[in-house]
Design an enzyme around this catalytic site. Sequence first.
Site, PDB file in Angstrom:
ATOM      1  N   GLU A  89       0.937  -1.011   0.007  1.00  0.00           N
ATOM      2  CA  GLU A  89       0.031   0.054   0.087  1.00  0.00           C
ATOM      3  C   GLU A  89       0.798   1.256   0.081  1.00  0.00           C
ATOM      4  O   GLU A  89       1.216   1.602   1.160  1.00  0.00           O
ATOM      5  CB  GLU A  89      -0.689  -0.146   1.111  1.00  0.00           C
ATOM      6  CG  GLU A  89      -1.839   1.199   1.418  1.00  0.00           C
ATOM      7  CD  GLU A  89      -2.749   1.543   2.395  1.00  0.00           C
ATOM      8  OE1 GLU A  89      -2.556   0.458   3.604  1.00  0.00           O
ATOM      9  OE2 GLU A  89      -3.549   2.151   2.511  1.00  0.00           O
ATOM     10  N   LYS A  98      -2.450  -1.995  -3.181  1.00  0.00           N
ATOM     11  CA  LYS A  98      -3.640  -1.057  -2.564  1.00  0.00           C
ATOM     12  C   LYS A  98      -3.273   0.334  -2.758  1.00  0.00           C
ATOM     13  O   LYS A  98      -2.482   0.932  -1.834  1.00  0.00           O
ATOM     14  CB  LYS A  98      -3.806  -1.428  -1.143  1.00  0.00           C
ATOM     15  CG  LYS A  98      -4.827  -0.667  -0.460  1.00  0.00           C
ATOM     16  CD  LYS A  98      -5.324  -1.156   0.810  1.00  0.00           C
ATOM     17  CE  LYS A  98      -6.066  -0.120   1.642  1.00  0.00           C
ATOM     18  NZ  LYS A  98      -6.852  -0.610   2.700  1.00  0.00           N
TER      19      LYS A  98
HETATM   20  P1  13P Z   1      -9.285   4.178   4.281  1.00  0.00           P
HETATM   21  O1  13P Z   1     -10.092   3.629   3.040  1.00  0.00           O
HETATM   22  O2  13P Z   1      -9.967   4.768   5.304  1.00  0.00           O
HETATM   23  O3  13P Z   1      -8.290   5.187   3.398  1.00  0.00           O
HETATM   24  O4  13P Z   1      -8.429   3.000   5.019  1.00  0.00           O
HETATM   25  C1  13P Z   1      -7.852   2.088   4.287  1.00  0.00           C
HETATM   26  C2  13P Z   1      -6.664   1.710   4.865  1.00  0.00           C
HETATM   27  O5  13P Z   1      -6.288   0.507   5.092  1.00  0.00           O
HETATM   28  C3  13P Z   1      -5.600   2.753   5.122  1.00  0.00           C
HETATM   29  O6  13P Z   1      -4.412   2.104   5.638  1.00  0.00           O
END
Ligand code: 13P
Length: 338
Positions: free
Chosen positions: A177, A219
């Site tokens: 991510e 992600k």
């Molecule tokens: P949000 O969808 O609120 O951005 O959170 C996703 C997430 O896992 C952030 O690390």
Amino acid sequence: MNTQALIDIAKALVADGKGLLAMDESASTCRKRFVEQGIEDTEAMRRAYRELLITTPQLAESVSGLILFDETVHQAKLDGTSFMDVIREAGLIPGIKVDLGAKPLAGHPGETVTEGLDGLRKRLEDYFKLGARFAKWRGVINIGDGLPTDGAIGVNAHALARYAALCQEVGLVPIVEPEVLMDGNHSLARCAEVTERVLRAVFAELDRQGVVLEGMLLKPNMVTSGADAAEQASIKQVADATLAVLLRTVPAAVPGIAFLSGGQSAEVASAHLNDMHQGQALPWAVTFSYGRALQQPALSAWNGVPGNVEAGQKELMHRAVCNRAAALGTYNEGMERP
Ligand code: 13P
């Protein structure tokens, strides 16, 4: 490394338009969300809220897996059943956030590096034994005057790749991510340029560290206008810009892309995802891994009141159904209740 097992889990997490529920808020982020809502922040309240989420009936029809925080992995329902058992019995795949948060990066004012690599192998082994089958690590990139620097992009990409390689060694599918934050008044084009730069760096590092692309998920943020930008891009502009960047940077070997919501409202996050499924066939599954955009309506409806559990679960289910439809390209505004 059992590569086939990793591939099977990665594919299962993004199959049939299903996506992920990110419920991995750290204690401090959870406190922030509770305080905004006027909910008392105690371990008991966090436990009650997480019980509401994981016991939502039929959640597994729209959601494949849950991203948990360490505290949640060790909690149990009031009747004593461990959360991990509840999740498995519901047909959901449990995952775990393993980074230790974004910390100020020395010599780089306004930028951060995500920490948590020291001792990570042992922590991953322990989570695998507890039943987790995937993990998440978030690198954070800020857009600003002269930001991001190559230095910040480089260290975050490097940490993401080292984390991903360790996960695969242990048998956990890494969710990688790299989040370019929406904060700021930058344009859509600037977000596109930075997101592309970041993803190029991330995939170069994943390659250097020998990460099996078929056994991971990405992600990313969507490409949006800055939250404070005077001119806000349309739903279609966001969907088109996001896909353009991803098609340039994400190898087709990656089985799935599951977006974070990053501060978008629940309905807008669904509309953006849906619009990405209105045109060309895509080389990867494209779905959701939302935190706030799945949880916020449920958290408001619950509001810390035991009698509101069912109302909270109804809100979560509604968002889950809307987002699965969006991941299949069949969401429309009519699905939102008046
Ligand atoms: P949000 O969808 O609120 O951005 O959170 C996703 C997430 O896992 C952030 O690390």
